[in-house]
Write a protein that holds these residues in place. Structure first.
Motif, PDB file in Angstrom:
ATOM      1  N   PHE A 106       0.836  -1.000  -0.240  1.00 34.18           N
ATOM      2  CA  PHE A 106       0.661   0.139  -0.078  1.00 34.18           C
ATOM      3  C   PHE A 106       0.470   1.123   0.469  1.00 34.18           C
ATOM      4  N   GLY A 107       2.087   0.971   0.117  1.00 32.07           N
ATOM      5  CA  GLY A 107       2.876   2.245   0.183  1.00 32.07           C
ATOM      6  C   GLY A 107       3.094   2.782   1.301  1.00 32.07           C
ATOM      7  N   LEU A 108       2.295   2.300   2.028  1.00 30.78           N
ATOM      8  CA  LEU A 108       2.120   3.654   3.521  1.00 30.78           C
ATOM      9  C   LEU A 108       3.541   2.984   4.242  1.00 30.78           C
ATOM     10  N   LEU A 109       3.582   2.868   6.174  1.00 27.97           N
ATOM     11  CA  LEU A 109       4.707   2.712   6.649  1.00 27.97           C
ATOM     12  C   LEU A 109       4.368   1.561   7.025  1.00 27.97           C
ATOM     13  N   ASN A 110       4.881   0.250   7.925  1.00 27.44           N
ATOM     14  CA  ASN A 110       5.010  -0.726   8.138  1.00 27.44           C
ATOM     15  C   ASN A 110       3.750  -1.129   8.024  1.00 27.44           C
ATOM     16  N   GLU A 111       2.550  -2.031   8.000  1.00 30.10           N
ATOM     17  CA  GLU A 111       1.407  -2.258   8.544  1.00 30.10           C
ATOM     18  C   GLU A 111       1.719  -3.809   8.782  1.00 30.10           C
ATOM     19  N   ILE A 112       0.406  -3.997   9.385  1.00 31.79           N
ATOM     20  CA  ILE A 112       0.374  -5.345   9.905  1.00 31.79           C
ATOM     21  C   ILE A 112       0.236  -6.261   9.404  1.00 31.79           C
ATOM     22  N   PHE A 113       0.583  -7.510   8.954  1.00 29.89           N
ATOM     23  CA  PHE A 113       0.131  -8.414   7.987  1.00 29.89           C
ATOM     24  C   PHE A 113      -0.003  -9.805   8.445  1.00 29.89           C
ATOM     25  N   LEU A 114      -1.555 -10.686   8.405  1.00 27.58           N
ATOM     26  CA  LEU A 114      -1.538 -11.529   8.500  1.00 27.58           C
ATOM     27  C   LEU A 114      -1.760 -13.218   7.528  1.00 27.58           C
ATOM     28  N   ILE A 115      -1.244 -13.774   7.727  1.00 27.68           N
ATOM     29  CA  ILE A 115      -1.893 -14.971   6.535  1.00 27.68           C
ATOM     30  C   ILE A 115      -2.231 -16.023   7.017  1.00 27.68           C
ATOM     31  N   LYS A 116      -3.799 -16.895   6.663  1.00 30.05           N
ATOM     32  CA  LYS A 116      -3.997 -17.838   7.693  1.00 30.05           C
ATOM     33  C   LYS A 116      -3.331 -18.975   6.334  1.00 30.05           C
ATOM     34  N   LEU A 117      -2.568 -19.717   6.150  1.00 34.63           N
ATOM     35  CA  LEU A 117      -3.277 -21.419   5.948  1.00 34.63           C
ATOM     36  C   LEU A 117      -3.359 -22.356   6.483  1.00 34.63           C
ATOM     37  N   ASP A 118      -3.516 -23.000   5.002  1.00 35.24           N
ATOM     38  CA  ASP A 118      -4.766 -24.722   5.382  1.00 35.24           C
ATOM     39  C   ASP A 118      -3.607 -25.386   5.538  1.00 35.24           C
ATOM     40  N   THR A 119      -3.554 -26.492   5.808  1.00 40.30           N
ATOM     41  CA  THR A 119      -2.713 -27.482   6.174  1.00 40.30           C
ATOM     42  C   THR A 119      -2.349 -28.150   4.966  1.00 40.30           C
ATOM     43  N   THR A 120      -2.534 -27.586   3.884  1.00 39.26           N
ATOM     44  CA  THR A 120      -1.159 -27.952   2.223  1.00 39.26           C
ATOM     45  C   THR A 120      -0.370 -26.285   2.946  1.00 39.26           C
ATOM     46  N   TYR A 121      -0.518 -25.561   3.760  1.00 41.93           N
ATOM     47  CA  TYR A 121       0.157 -24.736   3.042  1.00 41.93           C
ATOM     48  C   TYR A 121      -0.662 -23.306   2.601  1.00 41.93           C
ATOM     49  N   SER A 122      -1.807 -23.477   1.582  1.00 38.08           N
ATOM     50  CA  SER A 122      -2.107 -22.918   0.648  1.00 38.08           C
ATOM     51  C   SER A 122      -3.174 -21.872   1.295  1.00 38.08           C
ATOM     52  N   ILE A 123      -2.716 -20.465   0.755  1.00 40.20           N
ATOM     53  CA  ILE A 123      -3.211 -19.669   1.767  1.00 40.20           C
ATOM     54  C   ILE A 123      -4.818 -19.777   2.109  1.00 40.20           C
ATOM     55  N   GLU A 124      -5.491 -19.226   2.888  1.00 45.77           N
ATOM     56  CA  GLU A 124      -7.180 -19.242   3.394  1.00 45.77           C
ATOM     57  C   GLU A 124      -7.578 -18.056   2.965  1.00 45.77           C
ATOM     58  N   TRP A 125      -7.082 -16.856   3.838  1.00 44.63           N
ATOM     59  CA  TRP A 125      -6.542 -15.799   3.898  1.00 44.63           C
ATOM     60  C   TRP A 125      -5.977 -15.346   4.045  1.00 44.63           C
ATOM     61  N   SER A 126      -5.313 -13.367   3.352  1.00 45.12           N
ATOM     62  CA  SER A 126      -4.678 -12.620   4.434  1.00 45.12           C
ATOM     63  C   SER A 126      -4.752 -11.284   4.989  1.00 45.12           C
ATOM     64  N   LYS A 127      -4.641 -10.498   5.192  1.00 45.34           N
ATOM     65  CA  LYS A 127      -4.865  -8.762   5.592  1.00 45.34           C
ATOM     66  C   LYS A 127      -4.204  -8.584   6.087  1.00 45.34           C
ATOM     67  N   VAL A 128      -4.395  -6.906   5.459  1.00 46.59           N
ATOM     68  CA  VAL A 128      -3.483  -5.647   6.001  1.00 46.59           C
ATOM     69  C   VAL A 128      -3.832  -5.129   6.473  1.00 46.59           C
ATOM     70  N   LEU A 129      -3.947  -4.932   8.116  1.00 47.27           N
ATOM     71  CA  LEU A 129      -4.027  -4.437   9.447  1.00 47.27           C
ATOM     72  C   LEU A 129      -3.196  -2.263   9.071  1.00 47.27           C
ATOM     73  N   GLY A 130      -4.359  -1.190   9.410  1.00 50.02           N
ATOM     74  CA  GLY A 130      -2.976  -0.549   9.800  1.00 50.02           C
ATOM     75  C   GLY A 130      -3.203   0.707   9.250  1.00 50.02           C
ATOM     76  N   GLY A 131      -3.438   2.254   9.540  1.00 53.79           N
ATOM     77  CA  GLY A 131      -3.785   3.232   9.607  1.00 53.79           C
ATOM     78  C   GLY A 131      -2.283   3.580   8.321  1.00 53.79           C
TER      79      GLY A 131
END
Length: 183
Positions: A106-131
């Motif tokens: 997002f071109g901003l300063l550091n933002e929280i990054f979360l990634i949820k992987l399933d049992t095969t390490y495929s991405i279930e969801w990802s999320k960037v949080l912050g201002g």
């Protein structure tokens, strides 16, 4: 400037010297494990960052290491800016939640990054949080309702300066609530 950093990992068992081993992982540039933990199958989850592999300045590095120190799998996640993995936890559904901070999307300063992987390490969801300023996450736990409680700090919200931050997420990553604590 990039420096040669090698990841050096020593595992010492209090039960027996036979279980002790040391391994070196990494490439030609900055590589670092930020956190490591045992998971249900006896393997190790190691999380950190790499400057040797991936597409950006630093990218999130996630590794599975066998009980005897063999690097079984490694994954690199990130964009053009520095992205750092601070923790990985095994979830009740045997998946993995990876957390840290990013500066690629997002071109901003550091933002929280979360990634949820399933049992095969495929991405279930990802999320960037912050201002619009610095927001970082350093720890998370899974809650009894299979959601997550994420801890970190924020310069974007709260009283100003670096305030404590707690974010409660639902199972699929939707924000349930967010609290800041500052003085």
């Amino acid at each position: 400037m990039r420096y040669l950093i090698t990841i050096f990992l020593i595992i010492v068992s209090p039960c027996s010297a036979v279980d002790t081993w040391a391994k070196i992982y990494g490439g030609s540039f900055d590589d670092n494990f930020e956190n490591i933990e045992y998971v249900n199958d006896g393997k190790l989850l190691a999380i950190g960052y790499t400057g040797s592999y991936g597409s950006g300045d630093l990218d999130i590095l996630f590794c599975n290491i066998s009980p005897d120190g063999v690097l079984e799998t490694s994954y690199v996640i990130g964009g053009i800016g520095p992205d750092v993995g601070k923790y990985a936890i095994q979830t009740m559904d045997a998946g993995i939640l990876i957390g840290g901070y990013e500066n690629s999307y997002f071109g901003l300063l550091n933002e929280i990054f979360l990634i949820k992987l399933d049992t095969t390490y495929s991405i279930e969801w990802s999320k960037v949080l912050g201002g619009i300023t610095i927001d970082k996450s350093y720890a998370a736990i899974e809650t009894y309702d299979e959601g997550f409680l994420v801890a970190g700090y924020t310069y974007s919200y709260g009283m100003g300066g670096g305030d404590l931050l707690l974010i409660k997420l639902r199972r699929l990553g939707a924000i349930e609530w967010c609290k800041t604590f500052g003085f």
